[in-house]
Design an enzyme around this catalytic site. Structure first.
Site, PDB file in Angstrom:
ATOM      1  N   CYS A 157       0.281  -0.079   1.321  1.00 16.25           N
ATOM      2  CA  CYS A 157       0.185  -0.110  -0.136  1.00 16.25           C
ATOM      3  C   CYS A 157       1.072   0.959  -0.755  1.00 16.25           C
ATOM      4  O   CYS A 157       0.692   2.135  -0.818  1.00 16.25           O
ATOM      5  CB  CYS A 157      -1.268   0.095  -0.583  1.00 16.25           C
ATOM      6  SG  CYS A 157      -1.511   0.065  -2.365  1.00 16.25           S
ATOM      7  N   CYS A 209      -0.391   2.613  -3.815  1.00 17.25           N
ATOM      8  CA  CYS A 209      -1.407   3.631  -3.511  1.00 17.25           C
ATOM      9  C   CYS A 209      -0.769   4.929  -3.010  1.00 17.25           C
ATOM     10  O   CYS A 209      -1.163   6.022  -3.419  1.00 17.25           O
ATOM     11  CB  CYS A 209      -2.373   3.118  -2.453  1.00 17.25           C
ATOM     12  SG  CYS A 209      -3.136   1.521  -2.797  1.00 17.25           S
ATOM     13  N   ASP A 210       0.189   4.814  -2.106  1.00 18.99           N
ATOM     14  CA  ASP A 210       0.667   5.976  -1.354  1.00 18.99           C
ATOM     15  C   ASP A 210       2.119   6.348  -1.590  1.00 18.99           C
ATOM     16  O   ASP A 210       2.579   7.379  -1.097  1.00 18.99           O
ATOM     17  CB  ASP A 210       0.467   5.728   0.155  1.00 18.99           C
ATOM     18  CG  ASP A 210      -0.983   5.439   0.500  1.00 18.99           C
ATOM     19  OD1 ASP A 210      -1.866   6.075  -0.112  1.00 18.99           O
ATOM     20  OD2 ASP A 210      -1.239   4.578   1.363  1.00 18.99           O
TER      21      ASP A 210
END
Length: 308
Positions: free
Chosen positions: A136, A139-140
């Site tokens: 992701c 997300c990261d």
């Protein structure tokens, strides 16, 4: 003799959607039962640093899920750690069979079983998850700003990840196993017009290089077998997700590879009393905050359904 547990609301799944549904259902005095499944806390437990949850500048994914679990229990939710193996939706009360043999009877069910990222299956990939290996970028990706990164895949998800990282990373290398992308043409046009993105065709990921963190990706040409190594601080595996909809896939409509269809602006499915929330129904956003929002919606809708 088979144990039977009766509840007004059964919540299946324990990510942000499931726990949030449990918090709201508990506050509504519905005394919900939540069955966690094999991976309590869901995908967020594999994310070390979380910086996109409102009010928390930085948090650890596993700790966030522990806090959500404790919150759900404090609101009166009974949490059971086991796996639901089958779900009978032909008549109410609905019946769910647990791996332990326990039968759960419920007037309403909230399905929050989430989705699983598809992985390559490499030992190095598993070892470096959370240390540069991610599924992701949204997300990261922030943690790898101004670094070179690799995105693996050729569909919509991969192209969207590469485009997202193009404004964060110093360089993005998109690795595609064939000689053409499967992504929608509008996304491909954006990709090819975006500076800082290189596409490597006809290559598969042979190994992720690094001891304690990702240092690069070793690629193998799918036709010649020639090996190429690309330096990278992170590699994002974007070869799709698998919604965990097996319990209901034969009973309700699904789309986009198995995601449960809900009514517009609702978490209600085609079966009255069955609600779906989080990544099991969300093929577009797949964020913790949107999953939590849907968990809230599902609990409120279940409360109104039971009241009617």
């Amino acid at each position: 003799m088979t144990d039977t547990k009766k509840t007004r609301v059964l919540i299946i799944g324990s990510g942000p959607a499931g726990y949030t549904a449990a918090i709201y259902a508990g506050r509504a005095m519905l005394e919900p039962v939540l069955v966690e499944g094999d991976h309590p806390g869901g995908q967020l437990t594999t994310t070390t640093d979380v910086e996109n949850w409102p009010g928390l500048i930085s948090a650890q994914g596993p700790e966030m899920m522990e806090d959500m679990r404790a919150h759900a229990e404090a609101m009166g939710t009974e949490i059971i750690t086991e796996r639901i193996e089958s779900l009978e939706l032909g008549e109410r009360p609905f019946r769910a069979l647990g791996a332990s043999g326990c039968v759960y009877e419920a007037d309403a069910v909230i399905l929050a079983t989430g989705a699983r990222a598809r992985w390559l299956g490499l030992p190095s990939e598993e070892r470096l998850k959370g240390y540069g290996v991610s599924a992701c970028a949204t997300c990261d990706g922030f943690f790898f700003r101004d670094q070179e990164v690799v995105v693996v895949g050729g569909g919509n998800t991969a192209v969207e990840e590469a485009l997202y990282m193009s404004s964060i990373a110093s360089k993005v290398t998109l690795v595609n196993r064939g000689d053409a992308l499967k992504a929608e043409m509008v996304l491909q046009e954006r990709l090819f017009k975006t500076p800082g993105i290189e596409v490597i065709w006809n290559h598969e990921t042979d190994e992720i290089v690094g001891e304690e963190a990702v240092e690069g990706v070793r690629l193998r040409h799918s036709k010649t077998g020639e090996i190429t190594e690309v330096p990278a601080g992170a590699v994002f595996i974007a070869i799709g997700h698998l919604p965990a909809s097996e319990l209901v896939s034969e009973d309700v409509e699904t789309h986009h590879g198995g995601y449960v269809v809900t009514k517009p602006g609702s978490t209600a499915t085609s079966i009255p009393g069955l609600f779906a929330a989080g990544d099991v129904t969300d093929h577009q956003y797949r964020q913790a905050i949107t999953s939590a929002g849907m968990g809230c919606m599902a609990a409120l809708e279940a409360e109104r359904f039971l009241a009617s």
